[in-house]
Write a protein that holds these residues in place. Structure first.
Motif, PDB file in Angstrom:
ATOM      1  N   ARG A 556      -5.912   2.792  13.787  1.00 41.49           N
ATOM      2  CA  ARG A 556      -6.836   2.316  13.665  1.00 41.49           C
ATOM      3  C   ARG A 556      -6.559   2.439  11.992  1.00 41.49           C
ATOM      4  N   LEU A 557      -6.942   0.715  11.195  1.00 40.30           N
ATOM      5  CA  LEU A 557      -7.160   0.869  10.123  1.00 40.30           C
ATOM      6  C   LEU A 557      -7.657   1.214   8.789  1.00 40.30           C
ATOM      7  N   SER A 558      -6.850   1.704   7.271  1.00 45.10           N
ATOM      8  CA  SER A 558      -8.599   2.249   6.081  1.00 45.10           C
ATOM      9  C   SER A 558      -7.897   1.475   5.549  1.00 45.10           C
ATOM     10  N   ASN A 559      -9.101   0.729   5.098  1.00 45.05           N
ATOM     11  CA  ASN A 559      -9.499  -0.369   3.457  1.00 45.05           C
ATOM     12  C   ASN A 559      -8.790   0.435   3.085  1.00 45.05           C
ATOM     13  N   ALA A 560      -7.881  -0.128   1.933  1.00 46.47           N
ATOM     14  CA  ALA A 560      -7.655   0.213   0.431  1.00 46.47           C
ATOM     15  C   ALA A 560      -7.439  -1.141  -0.309  1.00 46.47           C
ATOM     16  N   PHE A 561      -7.171  -0.224  -1.917  1.00 46.69           N
ATOM     17  CA  PHE A 561      -6.984  -0.860  -2.773  1.00 46.69           C
ATOM     18  C   PHE A 561      -6.209  -0.424  -4.035  1.00 46.69           C
ATOM     19  N   GLY A 562      -6.661  -1.039  -5.062  1.00 43.18           N
ATOM     20  CA  GLY A 562      -5.172  -0.317  -5.864  1.00 43.18           C
ATOM     21  C   GLY A 562      -4.971  -1.156  -7.271  1.00 43.18           C
ATOM     22  N   ASN A 563      -4.239  -0.742  -8.263  1.00 39.82           N
ATOM     23  CA  ASN A 563      -3.545  -1.414  -9.252  1.00 39.82           C
ATOM     24  C   ASN A 563      -2.574  -2.947  -9.209  1.00 39.82           C
ATOM     25  N   ALA A 564      -3.303  -4.066  -9.528  1.00 39.05           N
ATOM     26  CA  ALA A 564      -2.970  -6.009  -9.042  1.00 39.05           C
ATOM     27  C   ALA A 564      -1.523  -5.703  -9.988  1.00 39.05           C
ATOM     28  N   ARG A 565      -0.764  -4.393 -10.235  1.00 36.40           N
ATOM     29  CA  ARG A 565       0.252  -5.099 -10.318  1.00 36.40           C
ATOM     30  C   ARG A 565       1.411  -3.738  -9.799  1.00 36.40           C
ATOM     31  N   ALA A 566       0.720  -3.703  -8.618  1.00 32.74           N
ATOM     32  CA  ALA A 566       1.563  -2.632  -7.989  1.00 32.74           C
ATOM     33  C   ALA A 566       1.957  -2.480  -6.544  1.00 32.74           C
ATOM     34  N   ALA A 567       2.584  -2.974  -5.824  1.00 33.76           N
ATOM     35  CA  ALA A 567       2.410  -3.137  -4.222  1.00 33.76           C
ATOM     36  C   ALA A 567       0.726  -1.539  -3.469  1.00 33.76           C
ATOM     37  N   LEU A 568       0.557  -2.189  -2.489  1.00 32.55           N
ATOM     38  CA  LEU A 568      -0.332  -1.314  -2.161  1.00 32.55           C
ATOM     39  C   LEU A 568       0.000  -1.004  -0.780  1.00 32.55           C
ATOM     40  N   GLN A 569      -0.410   0.219  -0.413  1.00 36.34           N
ATOM     41  CA  GLN A 569      -0.076   0.832   0.697  1.00 36.34           C
ATOM     42  C   GLN A 569      -1.138   1.244   1.549  1.00 36.34           C
ATOM     43  N   VAL A 570      -1.550   0.449   3.029  1.00 36.17           N
ATOM     44  CA  VAL A 570      -2.835   0.476   3.403  1.00 36.17           C
ATOM     45  C   VAL A 570      -2.749   1.710   5.092  1.00 36.17           C
ATOM     46  N   LEU A 622       5.498   5.026  13.018  1.00 36.94           N
ATOM     47  CA  LEU A 622       4.157   6.100  12.447  1.00 36.94           C
ATOM     48  C   LEU A 622       4.981   7.313  13.156  1.00 36.94           C
ATOM     49  N   SER A 623       4.808   8.201  12.203  1.00 37.02           N
ATOM     50  CA  SER A 623       5.175   9.543  11.909  1.00 37.02           C
ATOM     51  C   SER A 623       4.114  10.924  12.399  1.00 37.02           C
ATOM     52  N   SER A 624       4.415  11.976  13.593  1.00 36.98           N
ATOM     53  CA  SER A 624       2.999  12.659  14.400  1.00 36.98           C
ATOM     54  C   SER A 624       1.803  11.926  13.678  1.00 36.98           C
ATOM     55  N   GLY A 625       2.011  10.952  14.299  1.00 32.67           N
ATOM     56  CA  GLY A 625       0.443   9.997  14.310  1.00 32.67           C
ATOM     57  C   GLY A 625       0.102   9.364  12.765  1.00 32.67           C
ATOM     58  N   SER A 626       0.667   9.214  12.088  1.00 34.25           N
ATOM     59  CA  SER A 626       0.757   8.479  10.892  1.00 34.25           C
ATOM     60  C   SER A 626       1.567   7.481  10.151  1.00 34.25           C
ATOM     61  N   GLY A 627       1.145   6.816   9.135  1.00 40.04           N
ATOM     62  CA  GLY A 627       1.911   5.714   8.932  1.00 40.04           C
ATOM     63  C   GLY A 627       1.392   5.227   8.155  1.00 40.04           C
ATOM     64  N   LEU A 628       1.968   4.217   7.315  1.00 43.87           N
ATOM     65  CA  LEU A 628       1.733   2.981   6.266  1.00 43.87           C
ATOM     66  C   LEU A 628       2.219   1.721   5.846  1.00 43.87           C
ATOM     67  N   ILE A 629       1.306   1.096   5.698  1.00 43.76           N
ATOM     68  CA  ILE A 629       2.198  -0.743   5.874  1.00 43.76           C
ATOM     69  C   ILE A 629       1.444  -0.285   4.363  1.00 43.76           C
ATOM     70  N   THR A 630       2.873  -1.497   3.482  1.00 44.67           N
ATOM     71  CA  THR A 630       2.700  -1.518   2.131  1.00 44.67           C
ATOM     72  C   THR A 630       2.814  -2.871   1.995  1.00 44.67           C
ATOM     73  N   LEU A 631       1.876  -3.850   1.235  1.00 38.79           N
ATOM     74  CA  LEU A 631       1.820  -4.671   0.606  1.00 38.79           C
ATOM     75  C   LEU A 631       2.203  -4.882  -0.831  1.00 38.79           C
ATOM     76  N   ALA A 632       2.804  -6.136  -0.626  1.00 39.01           N
ATOM     77  CA  ALA A 632       3.580  -5.970  -1.862  1.00 39.01           C
ATOM     78  C   ALA A 632       2.345  -6.677  -3.287  1.00 39.01           C
ATOM     79  N   ALA A 633       2.894  -6.599  -4.462  1.00 44.29           N
ATOM     80  CA  ALA A 633       2.317  -7.128  -5.790  1.00 44.29           C
ATOM     81  C   ALA A 633       1.324  -8.009  -5.898  1.00 44.29           C
ATOM     82  N   PRO A 634       0.550  -8.861  -5.738  1.00 43.61           N
ATOM     83  CA  PRO A 634      -0.006  -9.943  -5.942  1.00 43.61           C
ATOM     84  C   PRO A 634       1.161 -11.142  -6.557  1.00 43.61           C
ATOM     85  N   SER A 635       1.106 -12.216  -5.831  1.00 43.65           N
ATOM     86  CA  SER A 635       1.945 -12.850  -7.185  1.00 43.65           C
ATOM     87  C   SER A 635       0.894 -13.900  -7.327  1.00 43.65           C
TER      88      SER A 635
END
Length: 702
Positions: A556-570, A622-635
Motif C-alpha cells: 500500500r502507498l500513501s499520498n504525500a505532499f511537501g516543499n516544491a524545492r525539496a525531495a519528497l518521500q512517499v 522494505l524493513s519491518s514492513g515499511s519503506g520510502l520511495i524518494t521523489l526528486a525535487a521538481p525541475s
C-alpha cells in the motif's frame, strides 16, 4: 669351530618348531587291508580344527615327520610334506594272516601343532591318537582305477554326475607266492552299501546308483554302522576285475562298502571299502524372490499383485518391485548336475550355510551397495533354505548370486552359484520434503518458495537413494516426475509450480519452486503442508514434509505532499490480512522494487493544469514492513507539481493500477502484493497507487 651334524640338525629342528599355523596332524590308512597288496598311509597337516581336515596347511613344503609300524614294512619312514600339507607312503605286510593287525605311529613332526594328533581310519571317523591300525585278511575287495591296479583314492565327486569308471578287484593271497590272484571270476552278485559319514545319516531313499552289469540303487547307512546293503550284478574277468561306476544324487562325505558271503568255490567272505570321499553340490540356485511384508504395505503399490513376486524389470520403465531398504525373501537350493535338490546339504556335522551377493544391473554407473542381511537364511531342509529379511538400500535393478558363507564345502572349495535373473525395479521408500520461506519466516500467498525433495530408502536410519537420478549422469533414468500437493488439505486455494521433472533429480535430490494462492485475498494466515509423491506410489506422507507459513499480502502507498524545492518521500507498507483487517506485516524485510518499477505520470500544476515539470523516483526496500520511495525535487526548481504514482508489480511493461495512461515501466514480478481497488476493478489484481504533490501544504488546523 664347525658345527657337528647333530648340532645342525638340532638347530634346524628348533627353527621348524617355531612355525605356527598348524592346528593338528591326521594319520589315515584303511581299517582293513589285503596281505597281498600294499596299503596307502597318509599324513595331513591341518590348519583348522575340523576333522577330517578341510583346510590343509600350505606352508610345510619340505618339512618332515616320522612314521613307525608294529608289523610289515613302510616304503618310507621319514616323510616330507608337499606344498598342500600332505605326506604319504605305503605299508606292506605280505606274510600277514587273516586277523593280523599292524599299527602305524606318527611322531617327530618338525613343525609343531597346537593340538593333539588324530587317527582317521579310511579318511573319516577321526579320533585323538598318534596311531592308526589296519586289520589284514587273506582275501577281499579293493577298488582300483585300472584293471589289476592298486587300491585307488576316490576323488571328490559332483552330485548327480556319473563317476569315472573304476574296477572292483576280488583278490586273495596265494598261499605259496603270497601274490594276489583272482578270488572271483564270471558273473557274480556283490552286496554294496553307502555309508554317510558327514552328514552322519543319509537322506531318505537310496540316492546312490551303482552300475555294474546293470544300474542298481544301493542302500544307505549312517556313520555309526553299515547294516544294510543291496545286491548288484557284476562280471569279473579272469584276473578278478569287475568294472563299475556310480552316481550319487546327494552331497556329503561318504564311503562305499562291498561284500560277499562265502559260498561255493569262495572259501571265505570277501569285504572291502573305498576311502571316505566328498560329493559336492553341482551348484546353488536362487528362487522365490518375493516381497516379505506385502500385507504390511512394504511392497511397491499398484505395480504387482500379492504375494509380491519379483517382476524382474529389465529397464527403468519396468514394473516396480520393492522400496529400497525394505525386506524381501529368497530361497537358495543346493542342486545336483540335473538341477535337482540335494537334501543332505545343510545337514553336515557343522551345517553349511549360504550367502547372497547383489550385483548392480542398472543404472550401470550407479551406486552398488552390498545386500543387507546377506546370510539371514533359516535352516536348510530338503536342500533348500529361505531368508525373509534381505534388503537392498538403493534404487535400480540388481541380480543375486549365492555362495557358501565360508567359501568351502568339506575341504573341496567354494560352490559356484548361478546368478538370478533381474531383481527389481527397486524404488524409493519415501521422500523427505524441505522448504525455505521466500520472505524470512513466511511466504506470501502466490509467491514462489524453494522446495527440496530427497528420495530415501526404508532403513531404520534412512539414507538418500542416489540412483534416483534423472540428470543423465547414470545413463538410465530411474527418477520419476514428481507431484507436490497440499498434504494438509487446506482447501483454500491452489498450488502452482507443483511438478518436478525427473530430469531435476541429481543423486536423489531435486529442487522446485511451488506457490500456493488463496482463492480469496481476505484469507487469514495459514500453514501449507507440502507433500511429494511419484507415479510408483512413493510419497512423503508420514515422513518429513515441509510446513510453509502463508500470508495474504498487499503493498500500500500513501499520498504525500511537501516543499516544491525539496525531495519528497512517499511511504509504502506491506500488509497482510489478519482475519479481521489489513495490518502491518512487520515480518517483511525482503520486498524491494527497482526504480524502473515505480511509475510517475499525469504531471499537473497546483491549479490542475497539465505541467511540463518533472521528477524522478527511487526504488523501494522494505524493513519491518515499511519503506520510502524518494521523489526528486521538481525541475524546473520551485515548480508546483502533482504526480500520479503507481508500482508495477506485474511482469509486463504496463502497470495494472486504476490509471490506464501510465507510461511503460519494468514489471517487478510480485503479483502476490496486488490487491482489490474497488474504484476500477472487482478483483484483487490492482497495483498500488498514490498521489505526490510538491508545493502543497497541509490545511490550517488552528
Amino acid at each position: 669351530g664347525a658345527l657337528s651334524a647333530l648340532e645342525i640338525q638340532s638347530l634346524t629342528t628348533s627353527t621348524h618348531a617355531c612355525t605356527s599355523g598348524i592346528d593338528h596332524y591326521e594319520i589315515s590308512l584303511p581299517s582293513t587291508g589285503l596281505s597281498c597288496l600294499a596299503s596307502s598311509v597318509t599324513v595331513t597337516a591341518c590348519a583348522n580344527s575340523s576333522s577330517p581336515c578341510t583346510n590343509k596347511a600350505t606352508t610345510l613344503a619340505g618339512y618332515e615327520a616320522t612314521l613307525g609300524t608294529s608289523a610289515g614294512a613302510l616304503a618310507g619312514t621319514v616323510l616330507s610334506f608337499d606344498a598342500m600339507g600332505v605326506a604319504s607312503t605305503t605299508l606292506s605286510h605280505a606274510s600277514a594272516a587273516t586277523g593280523a593287525v599292524a599299527t602305524v605311529t606318527l611322531s617327530g613332526e618338525q613343525a609343531l601343532a597346537t593340538n593333539a594328533r588324530k587317527c582317521c581310519p579310511n579318511g573319516s571317523s577321526c579320533a585323538a591318537g598318534s596311531s592308526c591300525s589296519i586289520s589284514y585278511t587273506a582275501a577281499g575287495f579293493i577298488i582300483a582305477s585300472v584293471v589289476n591296479g592298486a587300491a585307488a583314492t576316490l576323488p571328490t565327486q559332483t552330485a548327480g554326475s556319473t563317476s569315472a569308471s573304476y574296477v572292483l578287484r576280488a583278490v586273495k593271497t596265494n598261499t605259496t607266492t603270497q601274490a594276489c590272484e583272482a578270488a572271483l571270476t564270471g558273473a557274480n552278485s556283490v552286496n554294496w552299501a553307502t555309508q554317510c559319514n558327514n552328514p552322519t545319516s543319509c537322506s531318505a531313499g537310496n540316492r546312490l546308483t551303482l552300475t555294474g552289469s546293470s544300474a542298481v540303487a544301493i542302500a544307505g547307512n549312517p556313520s555309526s554302522a553299515v547294516t544294510s546293503s543291496t545286491a548288484v550284478p557284476m562280471t569279473f574277468d579272469a584276473n578278478g576285475n569287475a568294472p563299475f561306476s556310480f552316481n550319487y544324487a546327494d552331497v556329503g562325505q561318504i564311503t562305499l562298502h562291498a561284500s560277499k558271503a562265502a559260498s561255493g568255490a569262495l572259501a571265505g567272505p570277501l569285504a572291502g571299502n573305498s576311502n571316505a570321499f566328498v560329493v559336492r553340490p553341482a551348484g546353488l540356485a536362487v528362487s522365490a524372490i518375493r516381497c516379505s511384508n506385502y500385507a504390511a504395505g512394504d511392497c511397491a503399490t499398484g505395480a504387482i499383485a500379492s504375494p509380491g513376486n519379483n517382476p524382474a524389470a529389465s529397464a527403468a520403465s519396468g514394473s516396480a518391485f520393492m522400496p529400497a531398504g525394505k525386506a524381501f525373501s529368497a530361497t537358495v537350493t543346493a542342486l545336483d548336475s540335473g538341477g535337482n535338490a540335494t537334501p543332505n546339504f545343510g545337514q553336515e556335522i557343522s551345517p553349511k550355510t549360504v550367502r547372497l551377493a547383489a550385483t548392480l544391473v542398472q543404472p550401470s554407473g550407479g551406486a552398488a551397495p552390498a545386500l543387507n542381511n546377506a546370510t539371514s537364511f533359516g535352516a536348510f531342509s530338503g536342500g533348500a533354505a529361505t531368508g525373509s529379511s534381505f534388503n537392498w538400500p538403493e534404487v535400480g535393478i540388481i541380480s543375486l548370486s549365492p555362495s557358501l558363507t565360508d567359501s568351502d564345502y568339506l575341504g573341496t572349495g567354494n560352490v559356484a552359484g548361478t546368478a538370478s535373473g533381474n531383481v527389481g525395479r527397486f524404488i524409493p521408500h519415501h521422500f523427505d520434503v524441505a522448504a525455505s520461506p521466500a520472505c524470512g519466516s513466511f511466504s506470501y500467498a502466490g509467491q514462489a518458495f524453494s522446495a527440496t525433495v530427497t528420495a530415501r530408502n526404508g532403513l531404520g536410519s534412512p539414507t538418500t537413494t542416489v540412483n534416483y537420478d534423472g540428470s543423465g549422469a547414470l545413463g538410465a533414468v530411474f527418477a520419476k516426475a514428481l507431484t507436490l500437493s497440499d498434504g494438509g488439505a487446506l482447501g483454500l486455494g491452489s498450488l502452482a509450480g507443483n511438478s518436478i521433472a525427473a530430469a531435476a533429480f541429481s543423486a536423489g535430490v531435486a529442487a522446485g519452486s511451488p506457490s500456493y494462492s488463496f482463492t480469496s485475498k481476505s484469507t487469514a494466515p495459514q500453514t501449507l503442508l507440502l507433500r511429494a509423491s511419484d507415479a510408483d506410489g512413493a510419497s512423503s506422507a508420514g515422513y518429513t514434509e515441509a510446513s510453509m507459513p502463508l500470508r495474504s499480502g498487499r503493498l500500500r502507498l500513501s499520498n504525500a505532499f511537501g516543499n516544491a524545492r525539496a525531495a519528497l518521500q512517499v511511504a509504502a507498507v506491506a500488509e497482510y490480512w489478519s482475519a479481521n483487517a489489513w495490518v502491518l506485516n512487520s515480518a517483511d524485510s525482503c520486498t524491494s522494487l527497482a526504480a524502473g518499477s515505480v511509475v510517475l505520470s499525469n504531471p499537473r500544476t497546483s491549479g490542475g493544469a497539465a505541467s511540463s515539470a518533472a521528477s524522478s523516483a527511487s526504488g523501494l526496500s522494505l524493513s519491518s514492513g515499511s519503506g520510502l520511495i524518494t521523489l526528486a525535487a521538481p525541475s524546473p526548481a520551485g515548480s508546483s507539481l502533482s504526480l500520479d504514482l503507481a508500482l508495477n508489480l506485474g511482469s509486463s511493461a504496463s502497470d495494472q493500477s486504476c490509471n490506464a495512461s501510465h507510461p511503460a515501466s519494468t514489471g517487478a514480478a510480485k503479483p502476490w502484493l496486488r490487491a482489490l481497488n474497488g474504484n476500477c476493478a472487482a478483483t484483487a489484481d490492482r497495483d498500488p497507487a498514490a498521489r505526490a504533490s510538491f508545493g502543497v501544504y497541509s490545511a490550517e488546523t488552528r
